[in-house]
Design an enzyme around this catalytic site. Structure first.
Site, PDB file in Angstrom:
ATOM      1  N   ARG A  84       0.833  -1.200   0.000  1.00 47.86           N
ATOM      2  CA  ARG A  84       0.000   0.000   0.000  1.00 47.86           C
ATOM      3  C   ARG A  84       0.871   1.254   0.000  1.00 47.86           C
ATOM      4  O   ARG A  84       1.837   1.349   0.731  1.00 47.86           O
ATOM      5  CB  ARG A  84      -0.926   0.026   1.210  1.00 47.86           C
ATOM      6  CG  ARG A  84      -1.790   1.288   1.197  1.00 47.86           C
ATOM      7  CD  ARG A  84      -2.981   1.208   2.043  1.00 47.86           C
ATOM      8  NE  ARG A  84      -3.722   2.469   1.971  1.00 47.86           N
ATOM      9  CZ  ARG A  84      -4.847   2.679   2.586  1.00 47.86           C
ATOM     10  NH1 ARG A  84      -5.376   1.712   3.302  1.00 47.86           N
ATOM     11  NH2 ARG A  84      -5.460   3.835   2.492  1.00 47.86           N
ATOM     12  N   ARG A  93      -6.244   1.170  -3.869  1.00 47.67           N
ATOM     13  CA  ARG A  93      -5.251   0.659  -2.923  1.00 47.67           C
ATOM     14  C   ARG A  93      -5.109  -0.849  -3.043  1.00 47.67           C
ATOM     15  O   ARG A  93      -6.074  -1.550  -3.315  1.00 47.67           O
ATOM     16  CB  ARG A  93      -5.547   1.058  -1.499  1.00 47.67           C
ATOM     17  CG  ARG A  93      -6.971   1.039  -1.091  1.00 47.67           C
ATOM     18  CD  ARG A  93      -7.220   2.072   0.023  1.00 47.67           C
ATOM     19  NE  ARG A  93      -8.594   2.074   0.440  1.00 47.67           N
ATOM     20  CZ  ARG A  93      -9.548   2.827  -0.090  1.00 47.67           C
ATOM     21  NH1 ARG A  93      -9.288   3.635  -1.070  1.00 47.67           N
ATOM     22  NH2 ARG A  93     -10.773   2.769   0.340  1.00 47.67           N
ATOM     23  N   ASP A  96      -6.593  -2.382   2.148  1.00 46.82           N
ATOM     24  CA  ASP A  96      -7.094  -1.454   3.153  1.00 46.82           C
ATOM     25  C   ASP A  96      -7.591  -2.290   4.321  1.00 46.82           C
ATOM     26  O   ASP A  96      -8.421  -3.181   4.126  1.00 46.82           O
ATOM     27  CB  ASP A  96      -8.233  -0.613   2.562  1.00 46.82           C
ATOM     28  CG  ASP A  96      -8.718   0.476   3.498  1.00 46.82           C
ATOM     29  OD1 ASP A  96      -7.902   1.001   4.274  1.00 46.82           O
ATOM     30  OD2 ASP A  96      -9.918   0.809   3.443  1.00 46.82           O
ATOM     31  N   ASP A  98      -9.186  -2.023   8.176  1.00 42.07           N
ATOM     32  CA  ASP A  98      -9.825  -1.131   9.136  1.00 42.07           C
ATOM     33  C   ASP A  98     -10.350  -1.909  10.323  1.00 42.07           C
ATOM     34  O   ASP A  98     -10.920  -3.002  10.159  1.00 42.07           O
ATOM     35  CB  ASP A  98     -11.018  -0.406   8.495  1.00 42.07           C
ATOM     36  CG  ASP A  98     -10.611   0.573   7.418  1.00 42.07           C
ATOM     37  OD1 ASP A  98      -9.663   1.339   7.654  1.00 42.07           O
ATOM     38  OD2 ASP A  98     -11.247   0.576   6.352  1.00 42.07           O
TER      39      ASP A  98
END
Length: 133
Positions: A84, A93, A96, A98
């Protein structure tokens, strides 16, 4: 151990391999167990520059003894190790990662907000999340 839910997304290179590689790295974290991965779904990008490729998204349920800050730090290191690069907000990207939920905690710091502030607006998070809760 605390139950946590992580959102995973990718829209560059081999998206399936990116997500599978992230799951493998997460499962190798100290004091952390990967419990269940949702189905991987394909979704349109939301926001960001036009012309992006579709995303693959999933949610991973984990159990961990790491603190929320340490888990975030490890996830950011993983994103970097998987390729990334910094880009425009909501841009394309490789991966990712989260933190969606961390136990029953509400966290509101500059670097981490839990529950994830936009997850309730995003079907690409909610649909896979419902599979693993």
């Amino acid at each position: 151990m605390v139950t946590s839910y992580l959102g995973l997304g990718s829209n560059l290179e081999d998206r399936h391999i990116n997500i599978k590689s992230a799951v493998k790295k997460i499962s190798e974290l100290k004091e952390t167990q990967a419990i269940k991965l949702s189905k991987i779904i394909e979704t349109e990008p939301i926001g960001g520059p036009p012309g992006q490729r579709k995303f693959l998204n999933a949610v991973l349920k984990i159990r961990t003894n790491l603190s929320p800050a340490t888990l975030l730090k490890e996830l950011k290191k993983m994103e970097k190790s998987l390729g990334r690069k910094e880009c425009v907000r909501f841009g394309p990207r490789v991966i990712d990662l989260d933190i969606l939920f961390f136990g029953g905690k509400v966290i509101n710091t500059k670097s981490l907000k839990v529950p994830h502030p936009r997850m309730f607006e995003r079907e690409f998070v909610l649909r896979p999340l419902l599979e693993v809760i």
